[in-house]
Design a protein around this motif. Sequence first.
Motif, PDB file in Angstrom:
ATOM      1  N   TYR A  21       0.592  -1.482  -0.435  1.00  0.00           N
ATOM      2  CA  TYR A  21       0.200   0.079   0.084  1.00  0.00           C
ATOM      3  C   TYR A  21       1.093   1.238   0.207  1.00  0.00           C
ATOM      4  O   TYR A  21       1.574   1.539   0.358  1.00  0.00           O
ATOM      5  CB  TYR A  21      -0.771   0.082   1.497  1.00  0.00           C
ATOM      6  N   ASP A  22       0.606   2.504  -1.094  1.00  0.00           N
ATOM      7  CA  ASP A  22       1.496   3.692  -1.169  1.00  0.00           C
ATOM      8  C   ASP A  22      -0.182   4.704  -0.862  1.00  0.00           C
ATOM      9  O   ASP A  22      -0.478   4.503  -0.657  1.00  0.00           O
ATOM     10  CB  ASP A  22       1.451   3.625  -2.297  1.00  0.00           C
ATOM     11  N   VAL A  23       0.493   5.107  -0.138  1.00  0.00           N
ATOM     12  CA  VAL A  23      -0.559   6.599   0.902  1.00  0.00           C
ATOM     13  C   VAL A  23      -0.035   7.850   0.908  1.00  0.00           C
ATOM     14  O   VAL A  23       1.051   7.757   0.797  1.00  0.00           O
ATOM     15  CB  VAL A  23      -0.784   6.315   1.993  1.00  0.00           C
ATOM     16  N   SER A 122      -9.276   6.688  -4.124  1.00  0.00           N
ATOM     17  CA  SER A 122      -9.395   8.428  -3.630  1.00  0.00           C
ATOM     18  C   SER A 122     -10.482   8.658  -3.452  1.00  0.00           C
ATOM     19  O   SER A 122     -11.831   7.760  -3.890  1.00  0.00           O
ATOM     20  CB  SER A 122      -8.734   9.170  -4.845  1.00  0.00           C
ATOM     21  N   SER A 129      -5.488   9.689  -0.649  1.00  0.00           N
ATOM     22  CA  SER A 129      -5.259   8.509  -1.755  1.00  0.00           C
ATOM     23  C   SER A 129      -4.526   7.557  -1.708  1.00  0.00           C
ATOM     24  O   SER A 129      -3.478   7.725  -1.179  1.00  0.00           O
ATOM     25  CB  SER A 129      -5.041   9.416  -3.427  1.00  0.00           C
ATOM     26  N   THR A 130      -4.690   6.216  -1.989  1.00  0.00           N
ATOM     27  CA  THR A 130      -3.855   4.946  -1.561  1.00  0.00           C
ATOM     28  C   THR A 130      -3.780   3.895  -3.194  1.00  0.00           C
ATOM     29  O   THR A 130      -4.678   4.172  -4.023  1.00  0.00           O
ATOM     30  CB  THR A 130      -4.732   4.457  -0.695  1.00  0.00           C
ATOM     31  N   ARG A 132      -2.703   0.228  -4.331  1.00  0.00           N
ATOM     32  CA  ARG A 132      -2.379  -0.918  -3.702  1.00  0.00           C
ATOM     33  C   ARG A 132      -2.205  -2.058  -5.168  1.00  0.00           C
ATOM     34  O   ARG A 132      -2.947  -2.033  -5.608  1.00  0.00           O
ATOM     35  CB  ARG A 132      -3.389  -2.257  -3.429  1.00  0.00           C
ATOM     36  N   TYR A 227       4.056  12.341   1.809  1.00  0.00           N
ATOM     37  CA  TYR A 227       3.188  11.615   1.499  1.00  0.00           C
ATOM     38  C   TYR A 227       1.873  12.943   0.688  1.00  0.00           C
ATOM     39  O   TYR A 227       1.264  12.658   0.442  1.00  0.00           O
ATOM     40  CB  TYR A 227       2.488  11.396   2.979  1.00  0.00           C
ATOM     41  N   GLU A 251      -5.042   6.657   8.672  1.00  0.00           N
ATOM     42  CA  GLU A 251      -4.785   6.124   7.301  1.00  0.00           C
ATOM     43  C   GLU A 251      -4.546   4.502   7.316  1.00  0.00           C
ATOM     44  O   GLU A 251      -4.382   3.553   7.239  1.00  0.00           O
ATOM     45  CB  GLU A 251      -4.882   6.292   5.833  1.00  0.00           C
ATOM     46  N   MET A 252      -3.153   4.581   7.785  1.00  0.00           N
ATOM     47  CA  MET A 252      -2.672   4.286   7.921  1.00  0.00           C
ATOM     48  C   MET A 252      -2.068   2.832   8.633  1.00  0.00           C
ATOM     49  O   MET A 252      -2.407   1.712   8.567  1.00  0.00           O
ATOM     50  CB  MET A 252      -0.571   4.212   7.711  1.00  0.00           C
ATOM     51  N   ILE A 255      -5.754   0.775   7.813  1.00  0.00           N
ATOM     52  CA  ILE A 255      -5.036  -0.731   6.742  1.00  0.00           C
ATOM     53  C   ILE A 255      -3.959  -1.536   7.207  1.00  0.00           C
ATOM     54  O   ILE A 255      -4.033  -3.049   6.984  1.00  0.00           O
ATOM     55  CB  ILE A 255      -3.864   0.121   6.194  1.00  0.00           C
TER      56      ILE A 255
END
Length: 269
Positions: A21-23, A122, A129-130, A132, A227, A251-252, A255
């Motif tokens: 995952y990138d946030v 998003s 926005s993420t 995956r 970020y 958010e992180m 997840i």
Amino acid sequence: MKRIKLHGFNNLTKTLSFNIYDVCFAQNEAQRKEYIEYIDEEYNAERLTKILTDVSNIIGANILNIAHQDYEPQGASVTILISEEPVMSEELLNNEGPGPLPDAVVAHLDKSHITVHTYPESHPANGISTFRADIDVSTCGRISPLKALNYLIHSFESDIVTMDYRVRGFTRDVRGKKHFIDHKISSIQNYLSKDTIDSYQMIDVNVYQENIFHTKMMLREFELNNYLFGVDEKELSPQEAKKIRRRLQREMLEIFYGRNIAKMPGASS
């Protein structure tokens, strides 16, 4: 570890499911669109095919077929059918330890598959926005896909990673005894390089008697500028920066723990 003398082919199926995952924070519609376009360019089908081809080389496989597709409005998928190469796989080891890095891949697959699917998303409500990526590496034979894990983690910029590894089925030795796993493993973490272990906090959930191993990781350090998309921290007021930081960290954590958090620890009423 002494190798088991098998009767016929190694029928064990070893599967690594790897999710990254990138946030980021993209405040308005234009920034969110720009972020999605960046992700689609950075992780398009062509680059993902290159990554999975390298994975095939790492675990010692022949590539039988490649199917790849970029999607509209976003996302990509790649599927590679592979088969084990007996001569080359004999040179590969399943011992616990990190595999090669992206700049140190050496060639050598057969009988299984590697897939990747990307999911950019998003939501305008909080500006988060993420991205995956779901990757599955499944092998039938002697070599374990865990040897590709180190390479995969270094191929993506990941804030959160979840990994599942499972060995299924059984194989028989020359005396007819069943073997439900053919290599020692106590944790997926043992296949990660030191820089990864130092960069992430990790949790293991393992079911040893079922040959099921689960590890999840989240970056230890948090620098807000890493970020922000389309804006610099210097352009924000201290109050805005604090608010965005808390949104991203929430958010992180959600997840990482796989559940919604009603209130962040330390947040005021």
